[in-house]
Motif scaffolding. Sequence first.
Motif, mmCIF file in Angstrom:
data_model
loop_
_atom_site.group_PDB
_atom_site.id
_atom_site.type_symbol
_atom_site.label_atom_id
_atom_site.label_comp_id
_atom_site.label_asym_id
_atom_site.label_seq_id
_atom_site.Cartn_x
_atom_site.Cartn_y
_atom_site.Cartn_z
ATOM 1 N N GLN A 9 -1.692 -20.016 9.534
ATOM 2 C CA GLN A 9 -2.691 -20.813 10.364
ATOM 3 C C GLN A 9 -3.135 -20.381 11.556
ATOM 4 O O GLN A 9 -4.401 -20.679 12.118
ATOM 5 C CB GLN A 9 -2.185 -22.271 10.371
ATOM 6 N N LEU A 42 -7.031 -19.573 12.484
ATOM 7 C CA LEU A 42 -7.722 -20.478 13.493
ATOM 8 C C LEU A 42 -9.125 -20.056 13.877
ATOM 9 O O LEU A 42 -10.117 -20.649 13.794
ATOM 10 C CB LEU A 42 -6.988 -20.562 14.836
ATOM 11 N N PRO A 43 -9.277 -18.597 14.257
ATOM 12 C CA PRO A 43 -10.783 -18.269 14.607
ATOM 13 C C PRO A 43 -11.743 -18.057 13.689
ATOM 14 O O PRO A 43 -12.776 -18.303 13.847
ATOM 15 C CB PRO A 43 -10.483 -16.791 15.304
ATOM 16 N N ARG A 47 -17.549 -15.315 22.554
ATOM 17 C CA ARG A 47 -16.253 -14.836 22.336
ATOM 18 C C ARG A 47 -15.925 -14.858 20.946
ATOM 19 O O ARG A 47 -15.148 -13.954 20.353
ATOM 20 C CB ARG A 47 -15.418 -16.020 23.112
ATOM 21 N N SER A 48 -16.220 -15.943 20.310
ATOM 22 C CA SER A 48 -15.826 -16.136 18.759
ATOM 23 C C SER A 48 -16.374 -14.846 18.052
ATOM 24 O O SER A 48 -15.452 -14.584 17.010
ATOM 25 C CB SER A 48 -15.988 -17.445 18.085
ATOM 26 N N LEU A 71 -12.048 -20.547 11.356
ATOM 27 C CA LEU A 71 -12.528 -21.929 11.227
ATOM 28 C C LEU A 71 -13.861 -22.144 11.911
ATOM 29 O O LEU A 71 -14.607 -23.166 11.924
ATOM 30 C CB LEU A 71 -11.521 -22.915 12.009
ATOM 31 N N LEU A 72 -14.191 -21.169 12.894
ATOM 32 C CA LEU A 72 -15.446 -21.059 13.324
ATOM 33 C C LEU A 72 -16.633 -20.407 12.971
ATOM 34 O O LEU A 72 -17.505 -20.369 13.365
ATOM 35 C CB LEU A 72 -15.295 -20.516 15.095
ATOM 36 N N ARG A 89 -11.504 -17.435 3.843
ATOM 37 C CA ARG A 89 -10.732 -17.212 5.019
ATOM 38 C C ARG A 89 -9.424 -16.591 4.591
ATOM 39 O O ARG A 89 -8.829 -15.670 5.236
ATOM 40 C CB ARG A 89 -10.702 -18.512 5.552
ATOM 41 N N ARG A 101 -4.509 -12.133 14.505
ATOM 42 C CA ARG A 101 -5.527 -13.064 15.083
ATOM 43 C C ARG A 101 -6.665 -12.638 15.469
ATOM 44 O O ARG A 101 -7.829 -13.032 15.347
ATOM 45 C CB ARG A 101 -4.957 -14.223 15.634
#
Lengths: 232, 390
Positions: free
Chosen positions: A106, A110-111, A85-86, A113-114, A122, A158
Amino acid sequence: MTGPIIRLEGVTKVYRRGSVDVPVLQRLDLEVARGEFLALMGPSGSGKSTILNLVSGIDTPTDGRVIVAGIDLGDLDASALAEFRSRHIGFIFQSYNLIPVLTAYQNVELPLLLTDLTRKERREHVLAAMAVVALTDRLDHYPRQLSGGQEQRVAIARAIVTDPTLFVADEPTGDLDAQSATEVLHLLQRLHTEFGKSIVMVTHDPHAAERADRILHLEKGVLVESVERKRP
Amino acid sequence: MAIPLQYNLRNLLVRRTATLMTAGGIALVVAILVLTLALASGFRQALVVTGSPDNVIITRSGSNSEVLSGMNRETARIIESMPEVARLANGQAFAAAEIVVVTNLPRRNDPVGSSNVTVRGADARALLLRPMVRLVAGRLYHLGVPEVIVGRPLSQRFAGCGLGETVRFGSREWKVVGVFEADGSGFESEIWGDGEILGPAFNRVGYSSLTLRLADPSSGLESLVKRVEADPRLHIDARHEDDYYRAQSEMLANVIRALGFFLVAIMAVGAVFGALNTMYAAVGARAKEIGTMLALGFRPQSILLSFLIESVLLCLVGGVLGCLLALPIHGVTTGTTNWSSFSEVAFKFRITPGILLTGLLASIVLGIIGGYFPARNAARRTVAEALRES
């Protein structure tokens, strides 16, 4: 990579409500080409959202195979599905699903950060995504400080920030006024035409569906109509 | 990668009422824990600093305290003559044979309240052996006269013990001619006078104990013990003075700690339920966020860790509040009966960095216990389930 972005083979999905089995999809076969914009329509309970959940790896079929980007999702365990999914899926939800206590920046970050990206990388990705949705002046705003349309555009930022293989949009304009809905649909169409992204969108709105290359109508878990649309 | 800490911090801030209510419960638990430990630590410290490792205290064999001990003058003379005992410049043994008795005195400002107080009969050598004992008001008692000096806390807590006042015990009256301090040690809870007058007043002909300075502090005690054991006239115990007072403090300090921990444990159960409730509410209210993060690719372990961290942060806020709540009690004087000497010991609440750290660690443990089950509940949801709940 060639071949369809999505292939469903004889997919059946049955939900269990207490002691009652509720069939939602029945031996469904479906192919979605790479770069295709597909709209799913149908009454509530027809199985549209279930298809979305299956192709995005957040639910599993009772029977049949779901192959997305060449990956048979039935072969993946929970951890591998999270990784899938990521890497491959960009989610756009009807009610935006932004994290209320995080800023727009932020939320979009968020995604990322994976991933293995550095903080600087980023930041570059977030700024680029926010530029696509024309919200670079709202980076430090919290969701409650944004309009519905702006919230959905942050949600789209996002979704695109990781450059996923497939976008799944569940009623993306369902909570928006007409103008905001038009802006969001325009954005989705840009993702499709300018960036060649594959999109599967569930909608009740025929005007929204008109943006897609193909419209599938479902009823009681069965495909009843497929309408190909000609792009001008 | 973990969910950013800011997510948890902001959530705690947004739900500030629930955060403060829960943290308040934890704060009370931590405050009680810190105060209990400070009480035990203060009591222990008061008695431990009473003794000096350079001194050796001799008591009758088998008696655990000076009050229960007794020895005749011959015994004291034999020990004083031993070569292990240091000598003063005038050739006298650097030792003090003392009478230690307990008497009951009325409390100041409380006509019906009374408590036991230790009375020590000693000569000038007792002061040389305990250099921390120093007069802060008045003068030293004269030998052969019914005069006493009183520890500062006692002078404030007991009727007739103020400077210039007269206190009655041992069937006669004693004039308080001096007030002394002793670095917060147990001596401050004593009345000192001339042993030669105090003994007859309590019908004592011998001594209670003998305290001496070793000529060779490193191996002197071992040698002294060997010599005593070889002498059939002597039935005594010899130990370092600080060990003696540490042992004196042990029983009551342990009881204070045990009672404190029992009280804290009961309160902690309530506080953990508070934390559980808050965290279950947080998990319930944030089903959509949990579902979204799982959909984005965060693993269930990250969700579990995130909610666990949030619970620990929540309880840590309580821990810090609890420590701040307890801190003003540091240094406040209180008193209790020492179960070894049956007399009152005044001491100060003593909050050390170690005790504060224990309080904070306790709040972290409460956070983990209170947060684990809600966090596990959050992590066990499937994405579709969590998104549907929203």
